[in-house]
Design an enzyme around this catalytic site. Structure first.
Site, PDB file in Angstrom:
ATOM      1  N   SER A 149       0.849  -1.187   0.000  1.00  0.00           N
ATOM      2  CA  SER A 149       0.000   0.000   0.000  1.00  0.00           C
ATOM      3  C   SER A 149       0.884   1.236   0.000  1.00  0.00           C
ATOM      4  CB  SER A 149      -0.904  -0.002   1.223  1.00  0.00           C
ATOM      5  OG  SER A 149      -0.124   0.298   2.363  1.00  0.00           O
ATOM      6  N   LYS A 150       0.230   2.370  -0.037  1.00  0.00           N
ATOM      7  CA  LYS A 150       0.943   3.644  -0.162  1.00  0.00           C
ATOM      8  C   LYS A 150       2.065   3.827   0.842  1.00  0.00           C
ATOM      9  CE  LYS A 150      -1.577   7.103  -2.617  1.00  0.00           C
ATOM     10  NZ  LYS A 150      -2.861   7.728  -2.561  1.00  0.00           N
ATOM     11  N   ARG A 151       1.829   3.316   2.065  1.00  0.00           N
ATOM     12  CA  ARG A 151       2.872   3.593   3.054  1.00  0.00           C
ATOM     13  C   ARG A 151       4.172   2.838   2.765  1.00  0.00           C
ATOM     14  NH1 ARG A 151       2.721  -0.612   6.851  1.00  0.00           N
ATOM     15  NH2 ARG A 151       0.969  -1.921   6.251  1.00  0.00           N
ATOM     16  N   GLY A 187       5.604   3.094  -0.064  1.00  0.00           N
ATOM     17  CA  GLY A 187       6.316   3.873  -1.091  1.00  0.00           C
ATOM     18  C   GLY A 187       5.466   4.044  -2.324  1.00  0.00           C
TER      19      GLY A 187
END
Ligand code: GLU
Length: 463
Positions: free
Chosen positions: A238-240, A242
């Protein structure tokens, strides 16, 4: 089997993320490998979250990746009449029915089931009432109350679902719109899709979709559900973790072939081969070697693979790809022989095009920026005479005599006259020509810079 027809059906609620790109890739590769077809469908029924900008971003990323489609793009929002027709067929054949229960009533049924220790499900009140269409009525699929539905998954093996645990789910909302599973099945059926490779987050939908196929008297396609890609902490990517979008990797200077190569290996293997050209992927891709266990996304591996793809490409291809990255720095270049020589000197030293554009900058700028420490250390007064002699002899060379052996000879003579070791001449020259102490090999770099720039840069330092 007949011609393989695969599909990629993104929902345009954001950019193309790398998990989606991997799914697209698997389906595209299978179609290309078998001489089949690859269909693009935009699942835009969620009109609140779907945007034109996302549709365009998805097209752009697919183009950039070189994933082309044979049919489509189809837009689900343009196909409502077809969905309605199929819903009517299901009702007419007794596989679906109108339901007049309000959402509040259905909630109450679920609560009641829960209170009795059962699964929270719709209690099938309207199932045998034979209701017709009417305001606020939905259409539900008549799911068998006994038996099981088996997904004969080519990746996971047969996976069985108890029908008694599947709700009589809604296929048409009260506003007449189709629900997700209905639209997907009608599309896949009418588009002739016979092979569906997708993320295993969709496995829960598959028995419902198979039941719709059965209701329509149609054979379900072959399904393969691939494990999700994980981040380095083993949580779903997911976004966290990267960058998530294909566009971000493009901006980082990753080559499309490298990202394709990297993504395919996150879920498919061919012995222990890591590096694949696009052509090899098409030749070697197979459904048998889709993996059952999830893989972790590893940026360092992607970068290492990108470095290999950069080296494997021709200088002209990399020069072409480099142009926009150099333009970001306000420098305009074209795909000329000189630029290709510069690229050749940098290919073994750069993991991304962003790195290469930075490293290549000195070749193309009109005025160099000098590293002060390097200047103080290497451009001492006593080196000026040897540098001057280098400039003079290089200038005297005809352009076609400006070759590596000629440069070596000049070096030899200047070094002999001034009793200098190679590094004592090469390093000051490097600083004079690049402004820095690090660059490609000195002769390679001088040849790529060309006679005139080399001479004028030396002269500028002499002044
Ligand atoms: N539109 C779905 C998604 O973007 C894909 C559905 C499918 O593959 O069946 O996740």
């Amino acid at each position: 089997m007949d011609t393989v027809i695969t599909r990629f059906p993104p929902s345009p609620t954001g950019y193309l993320h790398i998990g989606g790109a991997r799914t697209a890739l698997f389906n595209w590769l299978w179609a290309r490998k078998t001489g089949g077809k690859f269909v693009l469908r935009i699942e835009d029924t969620d009109t609140v979250r779907s945007t034109k900008a996302s549709v365009d971003a998805i097209f752009d990323s697919l183009h950039w990746l070189g994933i082309d489609w044979d049919e489509g793009p189809f837009f689900q929002t343009e196909r409502y009449p077809i969905y309605r027709e199929y819903i009517q067929r299901l009702v007419a054949s007794g596989h679906a029915y109108y339901c007049s229960c309000s959402p509040e009533e259905v909630d109450a049924m679920r609560e009641e089931a829960k209170a009795n220790g059962k699964r929270p499900m719709y209690n099938q009140r309207c199932r045998n009432l034979d209701l017709g269409p009417g305001e606020n009525r939905v259409v539900r699929l008549k799911v068998p109350n006994t038996g099981s539905t088996v997904v004969d998954d080519i990746v996971k093996g047969p996976t069985s679902f108890q029908n008694s645990e599947i709700d009589d789910f809604i296929i048409q909302r009260s506003d007449g719109s189709p629900t997700y599973n209905l639209a997907v099945v009608v599309d896949d059926l009418t588009m002739g899709i016979n092979t569906i490779l997708r993320g295993d987050d969709h496995l829960v939908n598959t028995p419902k979709q198979i039941l719709i196929y059965r209701g329509l008297g149609a054979e379900p396609p072959v399904f393969g559900h691939v494990p999700m890609v994980l981040g380095n902490d083993k949580a779903r990517l997911s976004k966290r973790h990267g960058a998530m979008s294909v566009g971000e990797y493009q901006k980082m200077g990753i080559l499309p072939d490298a990202i394709l190569n990297y993504l395919v290996r996150l879920g498919w293997s061919h012995g222990d081969q890591e590096f694949f050209t696009r052509k090899e992927l098409i030749e070697k891709f197979s459904l048998e070697h889709l993996g059952r266990s999830p893989s972790m996304f590893d940026m360092d591996k992607l970068l290492a693979l990108n470095a290999k793809h950069i080296q494997a490409k021709s200088n002209a291809e990399i020069a072409e790809a480099l142009i926009p990255f150099v333009a970001e720095k306000g420098i305009t270049i074209e795909n000329t022989a000189a630029v290709q020589l510069a690229v050749e000197s940098l290919k073994p030293r750069c993991k991304t095009l962003v790195e290469m554009a930075e490293a290549a900058r000195f070749y193309f700028v009109d005025t160099l920026t000098f590293d002060e420490k390097a200047v103080a250390k290497f451009l001492k007064p006593e080196i000026m005479q040897p540098l001057c002699e280098c400039a003079d002899t290089m200038e005297a060379l005809a352009l076609d005599a400006f070759t590596e052996p000629a440069l070596e000879e000049i070096f030899k003579q200047v070094m002999a006259r001034h009793d200098l070791k190679f590094g004592k001449l090469a390093q000051p020259l490097r600083v004079a020509l690049t402004g820095k102490t690090v660059s490609p090999g000195i002769f390679e770099m001088i040849l790529a810079l060309g006679r005139d720039k080399t001479v004028s840069r030396i002269r500028a330092v002499l002044k």
